[in-house]
Design a protein around this motif. Sequence first.
Motif, mmCIF file in Angstrom:
data_model
loop_
_atom_site.group_PDB
_atom_site.id
_atom_site.type_symbol
_atom_site.label_atom_id
_atom_site.label_comp_id
_atom_site.label_asym_id
_atom_site.label_seq_id
_atom_site.Cartn_x
_atom_site.Cartn_y
_atom_site.Cartn_z
ATOM 1 N N ALA A 4 0.839 -1.212 0.000
ATOM 2 C CA ALA A 4 0.000 0.000 0.000
ATOM 3 C C ALA A 4 0.872 1.260 0.000
ATOM 4 N N LEU A 5 0.439 2.265 -0.751
ATOM 5 C CA LEU A 5 1.116 3.572 -0.763
ATOM 6 C C LEU A 5 0.362 4.514 0.156
ATOM 7 N N VAL A 6 1.058 5.031 1.160
ATOM 8 C CA VAL A 6 0.369 5.815 2.200
ATOM 9 C C VAL A 6 1.074 7.156 2.386
ATOM 10 N N SER A 7 0.429 8.235 1.932
ATOM 11 C CA SER A 7 1.024 9.559 2.156
ATOM 12 C C SER A 7 -0.053 10.631 2.138
ATOM 13 N N SER A 8 0.105 11.604 3.034
ATOM 14 C CA SER A 8 -0.821 12.738 3.019
ATOM 15 C C SER A 8 -0.198 13.928 2.290
ATOM 16 N N SER A 9 1.081 13.779 1.891
ATOM 17 C CA SER A 9 1.761 14.959 1.347
ATOM 18 C C SER A 9 2.380 14.733 -0.026
ATOM 19 N N LEU A 10 2.394 13.490 -0.491
ATOM 20 C CA LEU A 10 3.172 13.205 -1.710
ATOM 21 C C LEU A 10 2.462 12.148 -2.542
ATOM 22 N N SER A 42 0.748 -6.686 3.752
ATOM 23 C CA SER A 42 1.759 -6.839 4.808
ATOM 24 C C SER A 42 2.871 -5.796 4.682
ATOM 25 N N LEU A 43 2.835 -5.014 3.604
ATOM 26 C CA LEU A 43 3.908 -4.049 3.339
ATOM 27 C C LEU A 43 3.305 -2.723 2.883
ATOM 28 N N ALA A 44 3.911 -1.633 3.337
ATOM 29 C CA ALA A 44 3.470 -0.300 2.885
ATOM 30 C C ALA A 44 4.699 0.559 2.618
ATOM 31 N N ILE A 45 4.515 1.519 1.721
ATOM 32 C CA ILE A 45 5.514 2.581 1.532
ATOM 33 C C ILE A 45 4.831 3.852 2.019
ATOM 34 N N ALA A 46 5.499 4.590 2.908
ATOM 35 C CA ALA A 46 4.813 5.743 3.506
ATOM 36 C C ALA A 46 5.709 6.968 3.582
ATOM 37 N N TRP A 47 5.085 8.125 3.587
ATOM 38 C CA TRP A 47 5.737 9.424 3.816
ATOM 39 C C TRP A 47 4.661 10.345 4.345
ATOM 40 N N HIS A 48 4.829 10.829 5.546
ATOM 41 C CA HIS A 48 3.798 11.615 6.222
ATOM 42 C C HIS A 48 2.444 10.916 6.153
ATOM 43 N N PRO A 49 2.342 9.731 6.741
ATOM 44 C CA PRO A 49 1.055 9.030 6.715
ATOM 45 C C PRO A 49 0.009 9.760 7.561
ATOM 46 N N PRO A 50 -1.264 9.741 7.148
ATOM 47 C CA PRO A 50 -2.319 10.310 8.003
ATOM 48 C C PRO A 50 -2.366 9.571 9.335
ATOM 49 N N ALA A 51 -2.874 10.229 10.377
ATOM 50 C CA ALA A 51 -2.812 9.680 11.745
ATOM 51 C C ALA A 51 -3.435 8.280 11.862
ATOM 52 N N ASP A 52 -4.524 8.045 11.143
ATOM 53 C CA ASP A 52 -5.214 6.754 11.275
ATOM 54 C C ASP A 52 -4.795 5.749 10.194
ATOM 55 N N ALA A 53 -3.765 6.071 9.443
ATOM 56 C CA ALA A 53 -3.452 5.327 8.219
ATOM 57 C C ALA A 53 -3.348 3.815 8.411
ATOM 58 N N PHE A 54 -2.677 3.378 9.484
ATOM 59 C CA PHE A 54 -2.344 1.953 9.579
ATOM 60 C C PHE A 54 -3.430 1.134 10.267
ATOM 61 N N GLU A 55 -4.488 1.804 10.707
ATOM 62 C CA GLU A 55 -5.584 1.071 11.350
ATOM 63 C C GLU A 55 -6.205 0.056 10.404
#
Length: 311
Positions: A4-10, A42-55
């Motif tokens: 999963a790609l997880v970012s609030s800024s990019l 089971s794997l994520a790439i993240a940069w500035h993830p939102p607070a609830d992202a990994f729930e």
Amino acid sequence: MRCALVSSSLDIRGYLGTEFARIADRIEIVDHRRNGSDADISLAIAWHPPADAFERYPNLKAVCSIGAGVDNIVACPSLRPDIDVVRIVDPLQAQTMSGFVIWHVISHQRRFATYLAQQRDGIWKRLPQRAAQDVPVGILGYGEIGQRVAADLAQLGFPVMVWSRTAKPTPATVRGFHGPAGLAAMLGESEVLVNLLPLTQETQGILNAELFARMRRGGYLIQVGRGEHLVDADLLAALESGRLDGAALDVFAAEPLAPAHPFWHHPKIVVTPHDACEVRVEAVATTVVATADAIQTGRRPPNAIDRQRGY
Ligand code: NAP
Ligand code: GLV
């Protein structure tokens, strides 16, 4: 493996571009804000993830940063303590950072700011030269990047000191310090101070009035760690009083730097837009594949940080 790609800024997909195609046989990229099942992520790439992202990922094993720093990921409240956080370690990134730091060290040593001002006014005037040997440089952080910067500066003839949390072996050309007493000793001898620390609870706000007061008068700060290391008002006061002669700032507590921030137009500050050393997308892709391999074989991923230490 689905990632999963997880970012609030990019836009991470856009940022990594064709590198995703190169690893597509191993990694299936999915966007964080999609509909569908999350149990197989089971794997994520993240940069500035939102607070609830990994729930939404109950079986997440590891999160890869797209940079050397991981502070914006470990600060995420929904990141469970058992999830590995993996950072980028790339010798070419360290080399690029070293060039950036050397640029500013030499700029201070050779008074380039004064020459630029003289050129603007059409003034032909030689300034007294200082040898590299006469400009001691202290480096906060002797990790992957700090070691390269220290070695390169020493090669150029600068007296180099480094500070780390734990005692570290150093070559003969580099003097090592560690712990609070080591910091005080190193600062007392430093004219140029380079910040290459990770942002943790211990290092937040470390670049403050007390620290500047311990440096040699007329010193120079090269700030390439994280914005939250610096107490902005203390830097402005140190420049005002002449305690510091100048500063090169690449990172800021709020990025982009606000248009009204006093750093922008300060005559003794050089601002760059968090661009000291970009991570190569190839290094990110290689890290993601190595992390997927480790998850699949039940190993700890290479370059996973110590979650207790925070770096
Ligand atoms: P690293 O390999 O993890 O090294 C960190 C160093 O900091 C280690 O020497 C560590 O000491 C020391 N340290 C950590 N906490 C400390 C403390 N409380 N007191 C004293 N020393 C402490 O990190 P790196 O790869 O060199 O990267 C450093 C940082 O540079 C990143 O975290 C990031 O913030 C920044 N960075 C900025 C840019 C940019 O473009 N501006 C690019 C890349 C990286 P030990 O050796 O004892 O563990
Ligand atoms: C950039 O700031 C990085 O952490 O790589």
